[in-house]
Design an enzyme around this catalytic site. Structure first.
Site, PDB file in Angstrom:
ATOM      1  N   TYR A  67      -2.009  10.374   9.666  1.00  0.00           N
ATOM      2  CA  TYR A  67      -1.564   9.732   8.422  1.00  0.00           C
ATOM      3  C   TYR A  67      -2.797   9.202   7.699  1.00  0.00           C
ATOM      4  CZ  TYR A  67       1.523   7.024   5.293  1.00  0.00           C
ATOM      5  OH  TYR A  67       2.189   6.535   4.196  1.00  0.00           O
ATOM      6  N   ARG A 108       0.191   9.779  17.342  1.00  0.00           N
ATOM      7  CA  ARG A 108      -0.102   9.576  15.927  1.00  0.00           C
ATOM      8  C   ARG A 108      -1.420   8.839  15.775  1.00  0.00           C
ATOM      9  NH1 ARG A 108       3.430   5.972  11.600  1.00  0.00           N
ATOM     10  NH2 ARG A 108       3.292   7.428   9.874  1.00  0.00           N
ATOM     11  N   ASN A 165       7.728  -0.676   4.079  1.00  0.00           N
ATOM     12  CA  ASN A 165       6.767  -1.087   3.035  1.00  0.00           C
ATOM     13  C   ASN A 165       7.035  -0.548   1.641  1.00  0.00           C
ATOM     14  OD1 ASN A 165       5.073  -2.516   4.924  1.00  0.00           O
ATOM     15  ND2 ASN A 165       4.398  -0.510   5.651  1.00  0.00           N
ATOM     16  N   HIS A 206       3.441  13.148   5.268  1.00  0.00           N
ATOM     17  CA  HIS A 206       3.654  12.938   3.829  1.00  0.00           C
ATOM     18  C   HIS A 206       2.604  13.645   2.951  1.00  0.00           C
ATOM     19  CE1 HIS A 206       6.058  10.196   6.038  1.00  0.00           C
ATOM     20  NE2 HIS A 206       5.272   9.149   5.991  1.00  0.00           N
ATOM     21  N   ASP A 222      12.043   9.612   6.663  1.00  0.00           N
ATOM     22  CA  ASP A 222      11.193   8.424   6.747  1.00  0.00           C
ATOM     23  C   ASP A 222      12.012   7.132   6.868  1.00  0.00           C
ATOM     24  OD1 ASP A 222       8.712   7.135   7.040  1.00  0.00           O
ATOM     25  OD2 ASP A 222       8.719   6.528   4.946  1.00  0.00           O
ATOM     26  N   ARG A 253      -4.240  -0.208   5.154  1.00  0.00           N
ATOM     27  CA  ARG A 253      -3.320  -1.345   5.055  1.00  0.00           C
ATOM     28  C   ARG A 253      -2.373  -1.419   6.256  1.00  0.00           C
ATOM     29  NH1 ARG A 253       1.665   0.832   3.480  1.00  0.00           N
ATOM     30  NH2 ARG A 253       1.268   2.936   2.723  1.00  0.00           N
ATOM     31  N   HIS A 288      10.942  13.102  10.723  1.00  0.00           N
ATOM     32  CA  HIS A 288      10.109  11.894  10.556  1.00  0.00           C
ATOM     33  C   HIS A 288      10.993  10.695  10.264  1.00  0.00           C
ATOM     34  CE1 HIS A 288       6.291   9.717   9.705  1.00  0.00           C
ATOM     35  NE2 HIS A 288       7.112   8.955   9.002  1.00  0.00           N
ATOM     36  N   CYS A 289      11.195   9.874  11.271  1.00  0.00           N
ATOM     37  CA  CYS A 289      11.945   8.630  11.089  1.00  0.00           C
ATOM     38  C   CYS A 289      11.431   7.650  12.142  1.00  0.00           C
ATOM     39  CB  CYS A 289      13.442   8.884  11.227  1.00  0.00           C
ATOM     40  SG  CYS A 289      13.886   9.780  12.713  1.00  0.00           S
ATOM     41  N   HIS A 290      11.838   6.410  12.001  1.00  0.00           N
ATOM     42  CA  HIS A 290      11.346   5.351  12.887  1.00  0.00           C
ATOM     43  C   HIS A 290      12.511   4.503  13.387  1.00  0.00           C
ATOM     44  CE1 HIS A 290       7.409   6.076  10.939  1.00  0.00           C
ATOM     45  NE2 HIS A 290       8.009   5.903   9.771  1.00  0.00           N
TER      46      HIS A 290
HETATM   47  O1  LIG Z   1       3.360   4.143   4.125  1.00  0.00           O
HETATM   48  C1  LIG Z   1       3.785   3.352   4.993  1.00  0.00           C
HETATM   49  O2  LIG Z   1       3.784   2.116   4.845  1.00  0.00           O
HETATM   50  C2  LIG Z   1       4.240   3.897   6.282  1.00  0.00           C
HETATM   51  C3  LIG Z   1       4.166   3.080   7.408  1.00  0.00           C
HETATM   52  C4  LIG Z   1       4.469   3.618   8.620  1.00  0.00           C
HETATM   53  C5  LIG Z   1       4.302   2.851   9.846  1.00  0.00           C
HETATM   54  O3  LIG Z   1       4.124   1.637   9.748  1.00  0.00           O
HETATM   55  O4  LIG Z   1       4.324   3.468  10.912  1.00  0.00           O
HETATM   56  O5  LIG Z   1       4.923   4.889   8.737  1.00  0.00           O
HETATM   57  C6  LIG Z   1       5.058   5.702   7.648  1.00  0.00           C
HETATM   58  O6  LIG Z   1       5.440   6.864   7.843  1.00  0.00           O
HETATM   59  C7  LIG Z   1       4.711   5.187   6.390  1.00  0.00           C
END
Ligand SMILES: O=C(O)c1cc(C(=O)O)oc(=O)c1
Length: 303
Positions: free
Chosen positions: A157, A124, A262, A181, A257, A130, A31-33
């Protein structure tokens, strides 16, 4: 195009320590972006935050530094359903990255096929208010039915308080379902209390449900923070994550992550996040399942 970061934005940690915990050979950061870079891959107009840049090359450098072999790159909400940055990273990885996309009902079969060829293996669905605007459930169910045929799964999520309301939708999904998570438990509540028990029941009663035991830095209330060499960070999250790993050793994934969108309080040292792993997966067998066997089965089943 240039972007101004959301006020108070915390940038990713520039110089992580080399972890003391050596991950097993072939480990996957599941899990990463990537964020942009915004000048090349603009952030989506409908986004709820504007991050710093976090490029594929920076992600791959982190992967190597932490000792991981592969990544699963999850579409970040700041890019909406424009998957170009994530797809570009997957394509550039030489087979070492898979992706999870965000798609709309209007996506064509040939576009889905293109995503598959780039390495995408899931979509996803985000229910965190938010981060995204509401998408009707019938639209999501239609997408789930289509991607099921490609052998993909659905990543969800949501926050713990919303699980009761989402239960019927989640349990009707036809695919493997991966929870981000741990469904965001409130770790100030008891690990044996009704809220977390509902999440455990969700996994117990539905063998297609998996969980990422990630994001202690987001879930922790009392710390201590993964900074300054802290080897026992986020102790309040350990009982929750360990419970999931021990109860469902074949259906858990772990990820950094990175670049940690955020966060408000602090930005963790990713090397110390890796040192968190043996606290939640205390045996070499559990570690191998969490970091290698499970993500390989889900994302690289052909190997
Ligand atoms: O809790 C978060 O703000 C968050 C946001 C995102 C996203 O913006 O994709 O992804 C995550 O895994 C966690």
């Amino acid at each position: 195009m240039t972007f101004t970061k959301t006020p108070g934005w915390l940038d990713w940690y520039a110089d992580p320590i080399k972890p003391r915990f050596q991950v097993p050979a072939g480990a996957v950061d599941a899990h990463c972006h990537v964020f942009g870079p915004g000048a090349q891959f603009p952030f989506a107009p409908e986004r709820k935050y504007t991050p710093c840049d976090a490029s594929k090359d920076q992600l791959f450098a982190l992967r190597d530094r932490l000792g991981f072999a592969r990544n699963v790159i999850v579409q970040a909400t700041c890019h909406g359903a424009d998957n170009r940055a994530m797809v570009d990273a997957c394509r550039a990885s030489g087979g070492k990255a898979r992706g999870v996309a965000t798609v709309k009902r209007s996506i064509s079969d040939s576009e889905l096929q293109e995503l598959h060829e780039a390495g995408v293996r899931g979509v996803r669905f985000n229910f965190v208010k938010r981060l995204v605007d509401f998408t009707p459930k019938d639209e999501l169910m239609e997408i789930a039915g289509r991607i099921h045929k490609l052998g993909w799964h659905v990543v969800i999520y949501f926050e713990a308080v919303d699980l009761p309301e989402l239960w019927d939708f989640f349990t009707a999904l036809p695919t493997t379902v991966v929870v981000d998570h741990m469904g965001r438990p409130d770790v100030s509540k008891p690990v044996d209390g009704p809220e977390f028990e509902l999440f455990l029941r969700f996994m117990r009663e539905h063998g297609n449900v998996w969980s990422k035991v990630s994001c202690p830095e987001r879930l922790s209330v009392t710390g201590p923070r993964a900074l300054d060499g802290e080897q026992a960070a986020y102790r309040d999250v350990v009982p929750f994550a360990r419970r999931v790993v021990e109860a469902f050793p074949d259906r858990v994934l772990w990820g950094t992550d990175w670049p940690h969108p955020n966060l408000k309080d602090h930005m963790p040292d990713d090397g110390l996040l890796v040192d968190f792993i043996p606290h939640i997966a205390p045996t070499t067998e559990l570690q191998r399942k969490l970091l290698v066997d499970n993500p390989m089965r889900l994302y690289w089943p052909e190997e």
